[in-house]
Write a protein that holds these residues in place. Sequence first.
Motif, short mmCIF file in Angstrom:
data_model
loop_
_atom_site.label_atom_id
_atom_site.label_comp_id
_atom_site.label_asym_id
_atom_site.label_seq_id
_atom_site.Cartn_x
_atom_site.Cartn_y
_atom_site.Cartn_z
N ASN A 97 0.82 -1.21 0.00
CA ASN A 97 0.00 0.00 0.00
C ASN A 97 0.85 1.24 0.00
OD1 ASN A 97 -2.16 -1.55 0.24
ND2 ASN A 97 -2.25 -1.43 2.49
N ASN A 98 1.80 1.21 0.92
CA ASN A 98 2.59 2.41 1.08
C ASN A 98 3.48 2.64 -0.14
OD1 ASN A 98 1.61 3.28 3.55
ND2 ASN A 98 2.70 1.60 4.56
N ASN A 99 3.92 1.51 -0.71
CA ASN A 99 4.70 1.64 -1.94
C ASN A 99 3.90 2.39 -2.97
OD1 ASN A 99 6.55 0.14 -0.71
ND2 ASN A 99 6.06 -1.79 -1.78
N ARG A 100 2.73 1.90 -3.15
CA ARG A 100 1.90 2.44 -4.22
C ARG A 100 1.52 3.89 -3.91
NH1 ARG A 100 -2.59 3.20 -6.23
NH2 ARG A 100 -3.79 2.79 -4.35
N ASN A 101 1.29 4.14 -2.66
CA ASN A 101 0.92 5.47 -2.25
C ASN A 101 2.01 6.47 -2.63
OD1 ASN A 101 -0.89 7.16 -1.12
ND2 ASN A 101 0.01 7.04 0.93
N LYS A 102 3.22 6.01 -2.41
CA LYS A 102 4.35 6.89 -2.67
C LYS A 102 4.45 7.17 -4.17
CE LYS A 102 9.04 7.72 -1.46
NZ LYS A 102 10.35 7.08 -1.42
N ASN A 103 4.28 6.06 -4.97
CA ASN A 103 4.34 6.21 -6.42
C ASN A 103 3.28 7.17 -6.92
OD1 ASN A 103 6.49 4.58 -6.81
ND2 ASN A 103 5.24 2.71 -6.77
N LYS A 104 2.16 6.99 -6.33
CA LYS A 104 1.02 7.81 -6.76
C LYS A 104 1.34 9.28 -6.51
CE LYS A 104 -3.91 7.47 -6.06
NZ LYS A 104 -4.87 6.93 -5.12
N ASN A 105 1.95 9.54 -5.36
CA ASN A 105 2.30 10.92 -5.05
C ASN A 105 3.31 11.47 -6.06
OD1 ASN A 105 0.60 10.93 -2.96
ND2 ASN A 105 2.16 10.42 -1.40
N ARG A 106 4.19 10.58 -6.44
CA ARG A 106 5.20 11.01 -7.40
C ARG A 106 4.53 11.38 -8.72
NH1 ARG A 106 9.73 6.62 -7.52
NH2 ARG A 106 10.46 7.07 -5.42
N ARG A 109 2.23 15.18 -9.03
CA ARG A 109 3.08 16.14 -8.31
C ARG A 109 2.28 17.35 -7.83
NH1 ARG A 109 7.48 14.71 -11.83
NH2 ARG A 109 8.89 13.42 -10.60
N GLN A 110 1.36 17.81 -8.71
CA GLN A 110 0.59 19.00 -8.36
C GLN A 110 -0.54 18.64 -7.39
OE1 GLN A 110 1.29 22.10 -9.38
NE2 GLN A 110 3.11 21.19 -10.29
N PRO A 111 -0.67 19.37 -6.30
CA PRO A 111 -1.82 19.11 -5.42
C PRO A 111 -3.13 19.48 -6.12
CG PRO A 111 -0.60 21.04 -4.69
CD PRO A 111 0.15 20.49 -5.86
N THR A 112 -4.21 18.81 -5.74
CA THR A 112 -5.51 19.11 -6.32
C THR A 112 -5.84 20.58 -6.06
OG1 THR A 112 -6.07 16.95 -5.51
CG2 THR A 112 -7.89 18.24 -6.43
#
Length: 695
Positions: A97-106, A109-112
């Motif tokens: 989960n955390n792996n994917r979470n981090k990738n997703k953040n990468r 990049r721009q916050p909503t």
Amino acid sequence: MAEENQGTQQKVVPQKEAAPQTQAKQDTQAKQDTQAKQDTQVKQETQAKQDNNRKPNNNRRPNNNASQQRNTNDKQNGNKPNGNKPNNNKPNTNKPNNNRNKNKNRHRRQPTPVDENLKKFVAKNQEAHKQRLNPHFKLDLNSKAKIRVTPLGGLGEIGGNIMVFETEKEAILVDVGMSFPDETMHGVDILVPDFAYLREIKDKIVGIVITHAHEDHIGAMPYLYKEMQFPIYGTPLPLAMIGNKFDEHHIKEHRKYFNPIVKREIVKIGNDFEVEWMHMTHSILDSSSVAITTEAGTVIHTGDFKIDYTPVDGYTADLHRLAHYGEKGVLCLLSDSTNSHNPIATGSELSVAPALDRIFSKAEGRVLLSTFSSNIHRVQQAIQYGVKYGRKVCVIGRSMERNIEIAMQYDYIKFNKNIFIDADEIGRYSDKEVLIVTTGSQGEANSALFRMSIGEHRHIKIKPTDLIVLSSRAIPGNEGSISGMLNHLQRAGASVAMSKDIHVSGHASMEEQKLMLRLVNPKFFLPIHGEYNHVMKHRETGMMCGVPERNILLMTDGEQIEIAPKYMRKVKTVKTGKTYIDNQNNHQIEDDIVLDRQKLASDGVVMMVIQVDGSNSKMTAKPKVTTFGIVPDKQDKAFAKEMEDVVEHFLLHIKDGTIDNTRALENDLRQIVRKHIYRKMKKYPLIVPHILLVS
Ligand SMILES: [Zn+2]
């Protein structure tokens, strides 16, 4: 439960969580998962651990769950499994989960972007909550008016409730109850609050407001009315029961002070008070909370209550009116603390029905059911189940007979009269056809059940086939007498049923106290009805429900609290105490009598007779001393002799003329005898000197 399930791969996630994910997105994410795993497995594991430590709830976030449980969801949604085995056969831990979470953040990049308009509405809603929840905004803070509240009983103790509400010019009382003595108050049957303060403000009192008909709320009424009278306001059942007391005390004429009220109708009392009775559920019918409005604002006094959503008569607590006042703004709440330690919501009165049904369906012999005589709904249910299984009902015990009679006379309960039989008719029926409803659930020595247990009841002798049902709890302090009665009943061969499911409390537990606090939403809070530890616990509950600590006061009897929209403070202490009552003649027992009895019981008595010749102030005979309750009979003589010597020695050596002042002499004699006995026995007996003047 939902949160726990999210950690388990086998569980099916609700469709709506997976549905927004498009196929493309899922594929991309899956690829990212694989890639990420290959590239940075070790790094991510470390990161995951760190994240985990920092955010223990990470795995509970919906975003994470969506991918975590995709394998299962894909099948459900008709999607092709992607075959990438994103979870690598590992059990479902937080790491992926955390792996994917981090990738997703990468990836993102721009916050909503923030919608400023929505943000404005968040602020507006926060303001609305603030306005809604803070009672301060609902009160007239410019008002100079204030109200004073003084408990004269019921705080620091259970029972004896009486509360005074005062404006500048007028006062009302809420309830005038009695309490029970402890075992040191020999020969005392009931305790009545000291009326000293009421005598002081007698001319201010414009009425008495009654919340409900329990003894600890109305029991002292006849004693007050023998001395001073005011209009009495209440619903019909409490008034009927007070009327009964007036009759018993031969003050029937005071029924003229009755002012029956209708719940939800506001009654003006004097010039300063407007009072509304709001229906409440409790262990007696026709209970109320009262809303007392004065110029200073509204004060709500709950009386005794629990929140029963399925009461036997269908009349639920009037939560709507409480909420109505809460919405308008309440200056202060005074709420029942009796069960404030109990975290489990108090059960409905109806919850005893299955146990009663079970008992009556199985009982082969007579059933003798005992409960608090005021708990009409309990008695009603017992009778219903007795009748259901073909039994006739015999009611025994003065208070039980009277309460059932009143409840039927005033249509609170309805039964066909032919189901009732008299005690002397019981012999005409088989044991299986008899239900005896009786008093004595507390093992009281003069109650019907106790007398039956020791074989001294005129009509009922306990049989080995009898089943005794105690549908009550032990009032603290009564455990010993209940246990004693159980011994007698069981020695007589009877079976006893007293399981938890055949009784339910009439008082609000924490959860119901919270509901009351939230509905009423008071600015100030005074926990009432209970010993110090009960009101203390209720204060905690009050604070949990948003009342600031500085806005809660713990009162004790006699403390006068002044409340104004801007403040609440203690202003003075008034005289309180208890008056002892002997129930045999309904008369007061003076305090010194009770003190003497305590001394007699614990330390015994010494009597001495001294004969003095009036003409020459000389002893004409050796002093005579008799003692009781100090030494065993066989030592009695020797002990008396010793004391006689002490007294004689004293009298032979006193100054001339002392012997003429009998009062001073008596005091001196008391002192030397007290000293002597304390030195020898470590006791302080009652000492009674008699000086006989002979000539
Ligand atoms: Zn009560």
